[in-house]
Design an enzyme around this catalytic site. Sequence first.
Site, PDB file in Angstrom:
ATOM      1  N   GLY A   1      -1.098   1.477   9.754  1.00 13.72           N
ATOM      2  CA  GLY A   1      -1.592   1.749   8.410  1.00 13.72           C
ATOM      3  C   GLY A   1      -3.091   2.033   8.394  1.00 13.72           C
ATOM      4  N   ALA A   2      -3.877   1.153   8.992  1.00 12.22           N
ATOM      5  CA  ALA A   2      -5.327   1.354   8.995  1.00 12.22           C
ATOM      6  C   ALA A   2      -5.690   2.540   9.877  1.00 12.22           C
ATOM      7  CB  ALA A   2      -6.029   0.087   9.469  1.00 12.22           C
TER       8      ALA A   2
ATOM      9  N   GLY B   1      -3.980   3.018  18.316  1.00 11.85           N
ATOM     10  CA  GLY B   1      -3.394   2.392  17.129  1.00 11.85           C
ATOM     11  C   GLY B   1      -3.156   3.451  16.068  1.00 11.85           C
ATOM     12  N   ALA B   2      -1.892   3.610  15.672  1.00  8.55           N
ATOM     13  CA  ALA B   2      -1.525   4.623  14.681  1.00  8.55           C
ATOM     14  C   ALA B   2      -0.771   3.964  13.534  1.00  8.55           C
ATOM     15  CB  ALA B   2      -0.685   5.716  15.342  1.00  8.55           C
TER      16      ALA B   2
ATOM     17  N   ASN C   1      -4.950   1.977  -1.742  1.00 10.37           N
ATOM     18  CA  ASN C   1      -5.390   0.571  -1.771  1.00 10.37           C
ATOM     19  C   ASN C   1      -6.346   0.276  -2.921  1.00 10.37           C
ATOM     20  OD1 ASN C   1      -7.841   1.552  -0.924  1.00 10.37           O
ATOM     21  ND2 ASN C   1      -8.078   0.122   0.759  1.00 10.37           N
TER      22      ASN C   1
ATOM     23  N   LYS D   1       0.795  -1.236   0.000  1.00  9.56           N
ATOM     24  CA  LYS D   1       0.000   0.000   0.000  1.00  9.56           C
ATOM     25  C   LYS D   1       0.828   1.287   0.000  1.00  9.56           C
ATOM     26  CE  LYS D   1      -3.903  -1.753   2.688  1.00  9.56           C
ATOM     27  NZ  LYS D   1      -4.799  -1.465   3.808  1.00  9.56           N
TER      28      LYS D   1
ATOM     29  N   GLY E   1     -16.026  -3.992  13.354  1.00 10.49           N
ATOM     30  CA  GLY E   1     -15.132  -3.830  12.208  1.00 10.49           C
ATOM     31  C   GLY E   1     -15.759  -4.216  10.884  1.00 10.49           C
TER      32      GLY E   1
ATOM     33  N   ASP F   1      -9.754   2.594   2.642  1.00 12.91           N
ATOM     34  CA  ASP F   1      -9.700   2.479   4.109  1.00 12.91           C
ATOM     35  C   ASP F   1     -10.222   3.798   4.694  1.00 12.91           C
ATOM     36  OD1 ASP F   1      -8.664  -0.085   4.242  1.00 12.91           O
ATOM     37  OD2 ASP F   1      -6.592   0.587   4.300  1.00 12.91           O
TER      38      ASP F   1
HETATM   39  P1  NAD Z   1      -0.427  -2.023  12.076  1.00 14.71           P
HETATM   40  O1  NAD Z   1       0.389  -3.138  12.583  1.00 14.71           O
HETATM   41  O2  NAD Z   1       0.054  -1.187  10.928  1.00 14.71           O
HETATM   42  O3  NAD Z   1      -0.720  -1.008  13.277  1.00 14.71           O
HETATM   43  C1  NAD Z   1      -1.183  -1.386  14.542  1.00 14.71           C
HETATM   44  C2  NAD Z   1      -0.700  -0.360  15.571  1.00 14.71           C
HETATM   45  O4  NAD Z   1      -1.319  -0.674  16.819  1.00 14.71           O
HETATM   46  C3  NAD Z   1       0.814  -0.371  15.797  1.00 14.71           C
HETATM   47  O5  NAD Z   1       1.309   0.938  15.633  1.00 14.71           O
HETATM   48  C4  NAD Z   1       0.954  -0.869  17.244  1.00 14.71           C
HETATM   49  O6  NAD Z   1       2.050  -0.297  17.929  1.00 14.71           O
HETATM   50  C5  NAD Z   1      -0.356  -0.417  17.857  1.00 14.71           C
HETATM   51  N1  NAD Z   1      -0.749  -1.138  19.061  1.00 14.71           N
HETATM   52  C6  NAD Z   1      -0.740  -2.468  19.297  1.00 14.71           C
HETATM   53  N2  NAD Z   1      -1.215  -2.735  20.537  1.00 14.71           N
HETATM   54  C7  NAD Z   1      -1.548  -1.551  21.086  1.00 14.71           C
HETATM   55  C8  NAD Z   1      -2.096  -1.158  22.351  1.00 14.71           C
HETATM   56  N3  NAD Z   1      -2.405  -2.054  23.282  1.00 14.71           N
HETATM   57  N4  NAD Z   1      -2.322   0.158  22.568  1.00 14.71           N
HETATM   58  C9  NAD Z   1      -2.015   1.086  21.643  1.00 14.71           C
HETATM   59  N5  NAD Z   1      -1.484   0.778  20.426  1.00 14.71           N
HETATM   60  C10 NAD Z   1      -1.258  -0.514  20.157  1.00 14.71           C
HETATM   61  O7  NAD Z   1      -1.849  -2.657  11.743  1.00 14.71           O
HETATM   62  P2  NAD Z   1      -2.972  -2.059  10.770  1.00 14.71           P
HETATM   63  O8  NAD Z   1      -2.698  -2.475   9.383  1.00 14.71           O
HETATM   64  O9  NAD Z   1      -3.150  -0.612  11.081  1.00 14.71           O
HETATM   65  O10 NAD Z   1      -4.249  -2.906  11.232  1.00 14.71           O
HETATM   66  C11 NAD Z   1      -4.799  -2.803  12.545  1.00 14.71           C
HETATM   67  C12 NAD Z   1      -6.041  -3.667  12.626  1.00 14.71           C
HETATM   68  O11 NAD Z   1      -7.046  -3.159  11.763  1.00 14.71           O
HETATM   69  C13 NAD Z   1      -5.829  -5.132  12.202  1.00 14.71           C
HETATM   70  O12 NAD Z   1      -6.478  -5.961  13.120  1.00 14.71           O
HETATM   71  C14 NAD Z   1      -6.534  -5.230  10.863  1.00 14.71           C
HETATM   72  O13 NAD Z   1      -7.089  -6.494  10.624  1.00 14.71           O
HETATM   73  C15 NAD Z   1      -7.644  -4.207  11.040  1.00 14.71           C
HETATM   74  N6  NAD Z   1      -8.145  -3.657   9.768  1.00 14.71           N
HETATM   75  C16 NAD Z   1      -9.489  -3.655   9.562  1.00 14.71           C
HETATM   76  C17 NAD Z   1     -10.012  -3.132   8.391  1.00 14.71           C
HETATM   77  C18 NAD Z   1     -11.494  -3.153   8.167  1.00 14.71           C
HETATM   78  O14 NAD Z   1     -11.904  -2.947   7.027  1.00 14.71           O
HETATM   79  N7  NAD Z   1     -12.304  -3.360   9.188  1.00 14.71           N
HETATM   80  C19 NAD Z   1      -9.160  -2.587   7.416  1.00 14.71           C
HETATM   81  C20 NAD Z   1      -7.780  -2.581   7.667  1.00 14.71           C
HETATM   82  C21 NAD Z   1      -7.280  -3.114   8.845  1.00 14.71           C
END
Ligand code: NAD
Length: 279
Positions: free
Chosen positions: A132-133, A129-130, A90, A69, A240, A105
Amino acid sequence: MKAALVGSGIGPSLTPGMHEAEGRAQGLAYRYERFDTALAPWKDMSLSAILDHAEAQGYAGLNITHPHKMQVARHLDALSDASQALGTVNTIVFRDGRRSGHTTDYSGFAAALQAFDPRVEGVDIVQFGAGGAGAATALALVDAGARLTLVDLDEARAEALADQLRAARPAAQIRSGSADLARAAGAVNATPLGMDAYPGMAFDPQRLGPGAWVADIVYFPLETALTRAARARGLRVMNGGAMALYQAVAAFELITGHTASASRMRASFDQLMAARGGA
Ligand code: NAD
């Protein structure tokens, strides 16, 4: 019409099934394939060669997922405002010899929020959570008028996202660091916590006030420890599935140029989730 999903290990993705079901319902001859970059022949091709191939073969568009992405933007002619702000793409549309990049997204979470209709404008929202998503959901929250606090275990990551969002939206109120959940009108989980491989919750919804709302973007499974605990506390909850659904709706519309039925796509999403044992 043809489209494809480009990513590594995408065998289980529900996206092809959702697009094809909506295409069938609309009477379109629409085929949606998988270009799995963990497998031959795609694993031996560069991203640029995959895009050239798809364009030359007359694909209407592509969805792009992990891990491509961030790298795809440089191969495109134009980017949506959100893709430009976030540096991620995406969805690619091939039209009239030009390639445009979008992030569903962002637009999918924005549409999911609009359907859920929580209090966002001018109130404090906390997002955990900061990644990609989370970057996409955070921009959607800011664009809906939230005063946003970003919390991440990796504090530098939250700070960097806050800086990036402030650069894109100079008038917005965005901070990173610790959050006062009792003051928040809503809280969003954009961490992977709640997935089977990452059990637990990023925050305890008991710390929110009684009128607050909770959104989780984890959708495998649809119901997480967080959504259950938030409901048990009597809070409004968006799971989600909403983001997953509306991002597919947005991608279908961009790629095919046809309006999608969100309720019909929800029905095929529910069916595919149930078949996968994820509902
Ligand atoms: P990522 O790994 O890029 O980012 C996750 C972030 O969460 C990281 O920066 C990590 O440090 C942080 N983190 C982890 N545990 C934490 C906590 N306890 N407190 C604070 N921060 C914390 O992941 P992503 O690609 O951003 O995806 C995150 C989630 O979103 C995944 O579960 C993915 O399946 C989901 N997602 C859902 C959709 C949807 O359409 N519903 C789309 C994309 C991603």
